[in-house]
Design a protein around this motif. Structure first.
Motif, PDB file in Angstrom:
ATOM      1  N   TYR A 153       0.832  -1.206   0.000  1.00 56.26           N
ATOM      2  CA  TYR A 153       0.000   0.000   0.000  1.00 56.26           C
ATOM      3  C   TYR A 153       0.866   1.255   0.000  1.00 56.26           C
ATOM      4  O   TYR A 153       1.948   1.282   0.601  1.00 56.26           O
ATOM      5  CB  TYR A 153      -0.899   0.032   1.240  1.00 56.26           C
ATOM      6  CG  TYR A 153      -1.858  -1.123   1.327  1.00 56.26           C
ATOM      7  CD1 TYR A 153      -3.133  -1.043   0.768  1.00 56.26           C
ATOM      8  CD2 TYR A 153      -1.486  -2.312   1.955  1.00 56.26           C
ATOM      9  CE1 TYR A 153      -4.018  -2.116   0.845  1.00 56.26           C
ATOM     10  CE2 TYR A 153      -2.357  -3.388   2.036  1.00 56.26           C
ATOM     11  CZ  TYR A 153      -3.623  -3.280   1.481  1.00 56.26           C
ATOM     12  OH  TYR A 153      -4.482  -4.348   1.555  1.00 56.26           O
ATOM     13  N   TYR A 169      -4.842   7.920   2.151  1.00 60.37           N
ATOM     14  CA  TYR A 169      -4.839   6.494   1.815  1.00 60.37           C
ATOM     15  C   TYR A 169      -4.540   5.662   3.059  1.00 60.37           C
ATOM     16  O   TYR A 169      -3.568   5.923   3.779  1.00 60.37           O
ATOM     17  CB  TYR A 169      -3.789   6.196   0.751  1.00 60.37           C
ATOM     18  CG  TYR A 169      -4.170   6.598  -0.651  1.00 60.37           C
ATOM     19  CD1 TYR A 169      -5.395   6.230  -1.198  1.00 60.37           C
ATOM     20  CD2 TYR A 169      -3.285   7.333  -1.438  1.00 60.37           C
ATOM     21  CE1 TYR A 169      -5.734   6.583  -2.496  1.00 60.37           C
ATOM     22  CE2 TYR A 169      -3.614   7.691  -2.748  1.00 60.37           C
ATOM     23  CZ  TYR A 169      -4.846   7.311  -3.268  1.00 60.37           C
ATOM     24  OH  TYR A 169      -5.177   7.670  -4.554  1.00 60.37           O
ATOM     25  N   THR A 170      -5.361   4.634   3.291  1.00 58.37           N
ATOM     26  CA  THR A 170      -5.144   3.722   4.405  1.00 58.37           C
ATOM     27  C   THR A 170      -5.208   2.278   3.888  1.00 58.37           C
ATOM     28  O   THR A 170      -5.578   2.026   2.740  1.00 58.37           O
ATOM     29  CB  THR A 170      -6.217   3.888   5.503  1.00 58.37           C
ATOM     30  OG1 THR A 170      -7.360   3.065   5.197  1.00 58.37           O
ATOM     31  CG2 THR A 170      -6.659   5.333   5.650  1.00 58.37           C
ATOM     32  N   ASN A 171      -4.886   1.341   4.777  1.00 58.19           N
ATOM     33  CA  ASN A 171      -5.114  -0.081   4.484  1.00 58.19           C
ATOM     34  C   ASN A 171      -6.128  -0.672   5.466  1.00 58.19           C
ATOM     35  O   ASN A 171      -6.151  -1.874   5.698  1.00 58.19           O
ATOM     36  CB  ASN A 171      -3.797  -0.860   4.525  1.00 58.19           C
ATOM     37  CG  ASN A 171      -3.094  -0.758   5.867  1.00 58.19           C
ATOM     38  OD1 ASN A 171      -3.583  -0.091   6.786  1.00 58.19           O
ATOM     39  ND2 ASN A 171      -1.937  -1.391   5.986  1.00 58.19           N
ATOM     40  N   ASN A 175     -11.619   0.807   4.223  1.00 57.16           N
ATOM     41  CA  ASN A 175     -11.274   1.337   2.906  1.00 57.16           C
ATOM     42  C   ASN A 175     -10.907   0.272   1.878  1.00 57.16           C
ATOM     43  O   ASN A 175     -10.996   0.541   0.671  1.00 57.16           O
ATOM     44  CB  ASN A 175     -10.109   2.328   3.013  1.00 57.16           C
ATOM     45  CG  ASN A 175     -10.451   3.571   3.806  1.00 57.16           C
ATOM     46  OD1 ASN A 175      -9.876   3.825   4.874  1.00 57.16           O
ATOM     47  ND2 ASN A 175     -11.394   4.358   3.304  1.00 57.16           N
ATOM     48  N   SER A 200      -8.028   3.990  -0.520  1.00 52.62           N
ATOM     49  CA  SER A 200      -6.890   3.067  -0.505  1.00 52.62           C
ATOM     50  C   SER A 200      -6.206   3.026  -1.861  1.00 52.62           C
ATOM     51  O   SER A 200      -6.843   3.239  -2.904  1.00 52.62           O
ATOM     52  CB  SER A 200      -7.349   1.656  -0.123  1.00 52.62           C
ATOM     53  OG  SER A 200      -6.249   0.839   0.209  1.00 52.62           O
TER      54      SER A 200
END
Length: 360
Positions: A153, A169-171, A175, A200
């Motif tokens: 990611y 943006y996340t993991n 998301n 994401s």
């Protein structure tokens, strides 16, 4: 014939130098110093057996394998230039496996040598069918988080990625998650780490990359002004040469402010922001139905398809960055230079992916 001429042009200089070097070595055989003169190689023959060749399959069974037998009088070794590669042989046998999918004709240059470096050469060709094979794929068939052996990611604020995007943006499973065989990348309107949206961005960097072949995604696009889903590729050398020198291939890009339109583009030095190397095509019902977005990439061209309908052909050449390994990216951005204004009523949207596949 044009393919053969172009191929010969590329390898001609290399072949000339290769053969010239051995020709120079042959001057040592001189009867005036009492050394016996070795007979020069002659009567060079080339036999080819395309594996699986039948009347119904004249170009083979799709494996791409060909057995070669080279024979010449007075020869003790052979050199072969095949598929852009030089092979040194101590006998006249070679099994070679072509990998580029489709039916293609390949020029072959063979040289037979004696101990003094004298040689005889012959040029021929072989036509081979190579069936399409999957090199890498994710079918997203296990519920939960994506497979960490296949995906990593990019984490953080979209502003750090150069497009003035609005998301973080996340993991997190909020998301990105796999449910019932579908990967779901979700953009959410929420306050998170100083950003007003989350989403994401997944990538295969450091886990999988490839040079030439077909990359495709089967996807259903999100709804909403400001959404910007994408399936694309970047050159493996991005950390050393930076963007756009590494090259970028955008296979799927669409924006919610202009729905049912797919953009396929290429970015390279001097052709970065508003690149002229781009085309669009209409994709009806892109947010309610799954469609297949693909690029077929070779040293000669990059062809873009939606549902196997060709709509853009980019002419590739040795002067572009598109002749090295590239990795894959899936993401859903919000706003930014391309995504545009976010609908004030936006709450969330989902980019759904059935599979990602890479073929030879």
């Amino acid at each position: 014939m044009m393919k053969i001429k172009n191929y010969m042009k590329k390898v001609g200089t290399f072949t000339f130098l290769l053969l010239f070097g051995f020709q120079s070595c042959s001057s040592g055989s001189d009867a005036s110093d009492g050394t016996p003169v070795l007979p020069a190689p002659s009567n060079l023959t080339v036999k080819m057996e395309v594996v699986g060749k039948t009347t119904a399959k004249p170009d083979g069974d799709g494996s791409g394998k060909v057995h070669f037998t080279f024979n010449a009088a007075n020869a003790i070794s052979y050199k072969v230039l095949i598929d852009g590669q030089a092979k040194d042989l101590t006998n006249g046998n070679l099994t070679y496996e072509f990998t580029a999918s489709g039916t293609k004709n390949y020029p072959i240059i063979v040289s037979a040598y004696n101990a003094a470096g004298q040689f005889v050469s012959k040029t021929t060709s072989v036509t081979v069918f190579v069936a399409r094979k999957i090199l890498w794929a994710d079918e997203f068939d296990v519920n939960g988080s994506p497979n960490t052996s296949k995906w990593g990611y990019d984490l953080g604020t979209g502003n750090g990625f150069g497009n003035n995007e609005l998301q973080y943006y996340t993991n997190r499973p909020e998301n990105v998650i796999i449910e019932n065989g579908i990967l779901k990348i979700k953009a959410i309107k929420e306050e998170y780490m100083g950003s007003h949206y989350t989403s994401s961005r997944m990538l295969t960097k450091g886990k999988f990359s490839f040079k030439y072949g077909r990359a495709e995604v089967r996807a259903k696009l999100p709804v909403g002004g400001g959404t910007w889903p994408a399936f694309w590729m970047l050159g493996d050398n991005i950390d050393t040469v930076q963007w756009p020198a590494c090259g970028e291939v955008d296979i799927l890009e669409s924006v919610g402010n202009n729905p049912n339109v797919n953009h396929s583009s290429l970015h390279s030095p001097g052709r970065s922001g508003n690149t002229p190397d781009t085309k669009t095509t209409t994709v009806p019902n892109s947010a309610t139905e799954f469609h297949i977005y693909a690029a077929e990439w070779s040293a000669e061209s990059i062809k873009f398809y939606v549902d196997d309908n060709l709509f853009y052909t980019y002419v590739n050449s040795a002067s572009t960055p598109f002749n090295q390994n590239f990795f894959l990216i899936l993401n859903l951005a919000m706003g930014g230079n391309f995504g545009g204004t976010v609908d004030p009523n936006f709450t969330n949207a989902t980019f759904e992916v059935d599979y990602v596949r890479v073929y030879n």
